[in-house]
Design a protein around this motif. Structure first.
Motif, PDB file in Angstrom:
ATOM      1  N   LEU A 182      83.754  47.345   4.445  1.00 25.07           N
ATOM      2  CA  LEU A 182      84.312  46.040   4.114  1.00 25.07           C
ATOM      3  C   LEU A 182      85.274  45.666   5.229  1.00 25.07           C
ATOM      4  O   LEU A 182      86.229  46.396   5.491  1.00 25.07           O
ATOM      5  CB  LEU A 182      85.077  46.094   2.790  1.00 25.07           C
ATOM      6  N   ALA A 183      85.008  44.545   5.900  1.00 24.01           N
ATOM      7  CA  ALA A 183      85.929  44.030   6.919  1.00 24.01           C
ATOM      8  C   ALA A 183      86.703  42.881   6.302  1.00 24.01           C
ATOM      9  O   ALA A 183      86.115  41.950   5.756  1.00 24.01           O
ATOM     10  CB  ALA A 183      85.162  43.552   8.147  1.00 24.01           C
ATOM     11  N   VAL A 184      88.029  42.960   6.371  1.00 27.95           N
ATOM     12  CA  VAL A 184      88.901  41.887   5.878  1.00 27.95           C
ATOM     13  C   VAL A 184      89.552  41.281   7.108  1.00 27.95           C
ATOM     14  O   VAL A 184      90.454  41.870   7.703  1.00 27.95           O
ATOM     15  CB  VAL A 184      89.949  42.421   4.877  1.00 27.95           C
ATOM     16  N   ASP A 185      89.075  40.109   7.495  1.00 24.04           N
ATOM     17  CA  ASP A 185      89.465  39.479   8.749  1.00 24.04           C
ATOM     18  C   ASP A 185      90.125  38.141   8.463  1.00 24.04           C
ATOM     19  O   ASP A 185      90.087  37.631   7.347  1.00 24.04           O
ATOM     20  CB  ASP A 185      88.220  39.286   9.627  1.00 24.04           C
ATOM     21  N   GLY A 186      90.694  37.575   9.490  1.00 26.02           N
ATOM     22  CA  GLY A 186      91.358  36.282   9.418  1.00 26.02           C
ATOM     23  C   GLY A 186      92.556  36.309  10.343  1.00 26.02           C
ATOM     24  O   GLY A 186      92.886  37.346  10.926  1.00 26.02           O
ATOM     25  N   PRO A 187      93.206  35.185  10.498  1.00 25.33           N
ATOM     26  CA  PRO A 187      94.330  35.106  11.424  1.00 25.33           C
ATOM     27  C   PRO A 187      95.584  35.823  10.920  1.00 25.33           C
ATOM     28  O   PRO A 187      95.711  36.134   9.731  1.00 25.33           O
ATOM     29  CB  PRO A 187      94.566  33.601  11.561  1.00 25.33           C
ATOM     30  N   SER A 188      96.488  36.086  11.844  1.00 26.39           N
ATOM     31  CA  SER A 188      97.722  36.797  11.522  1.00 26.39           C
ATOM     32  C   SER A 188      98.523  36.061  10.453  1.00 26.39           C
ATOM     33  O   SER A 188      98.590  34.837  10.451  1.00 26.39           O
ATOM     34  CB  SER A 188      98.580  36.966  12.778  1.00 26.39           C
ATOM     35  N   GLY A 189      99.081  36.828   9.537  1.00 22.22           N
ATOM     36  CA  GLY A 189      99.924  36.256   8.494  1.00 22.22           C
ATOM     37  C   GLY A 189      99.163  35.601   7.359  1.00 22.22           C
ATOM     38  O   GLY A 189      99.773  35.019   6.461  1.00 22.22           O
TER      39      GLY A 189
END
Length: 179
Positions: free
Chosen positions: A18-25
């Motif tokens: 499972l990859a949980v990605d997205g921008p910082s914060g």
């Protein structure tokens, strides 16, 4: 989310990733902890690897071969992984302690670039976590300290370009608003 991961095929040998990605914060760590806890409640063996253990201000994404060589390739073969965490001595990052990664049922890779294009064939599920940029900056400054504000602004500028070129958001199987 836990059910979606378990319903997806294992694509890293016998390990679901499972990859949980997205921008910082945006809240990636919070989402990753919650889904990890939900999986453990079901009796699933879960290991988590944050990309923060690899990335630095000056090396936001090119560290990836360390993760592949130390964790992903060994797990694909059914062997434990091992890597050295990046630690910060003041403002200077350096390689720190070794971390062992036992072979889990589910590996949660959490952080910026965890669902990158080169990793997608090995992912069981990619999740994109999003939040408005101005809110993300304030969250990240609250987490990392006021002295990090300018670095975080540069990081966010890098992320915009990275995610646009990589197509990360569009490729995610699930998109969630920040918790």
């Amino acid at each position: 989310m836990a059910a979606a991961v378990l319903a997806a095929p294992a694509r890293l040998g016998g390990v679901r990733v499972l990859a949980v990605d997205g921008p910082s914060g945006a809240g990636k760590s919070t989402v990753a902890r919650a889904v990890g806890a939900a999986l453990r409640e079901r009796g699933v063996a879960v290991e988590s690897v944050p990309t923060d253990d690899f990335a630095t201000w000056d090396d936001p994404v090119s560290w990836w071969p360390r993760l592949v060589d130390g964790v992903l390739d060994p797990l694909r073969r059914g062997s434990p992984g091992r890597y050295r965490r990046t630690t910060w001595d003041g403002s200077v990052p350096r390689l720190g302690e070794w971390r062992e990664v036992p072979v889990p049922d589910v590996l949660v890779v959490e952080g910026v670039s965890s669902a990158r294009r080169s990793a997608r064939p090995s992912l069981s599920l990619a999740v994109w976590v999003e939040l408005a940029e101005e809110m993300r900056l304030e969250r990240a400054v609250a987490r990392d300290g006021e002295s990090s504000r300018e670095q975080l602004r540069r990081w966010q500028a890098f992320e915009r370009g990275w995610f646009a070129v990589d197509g990360t958001r569009a490729a995610a199987g699930l998109r969630v608003a920040s918790p």
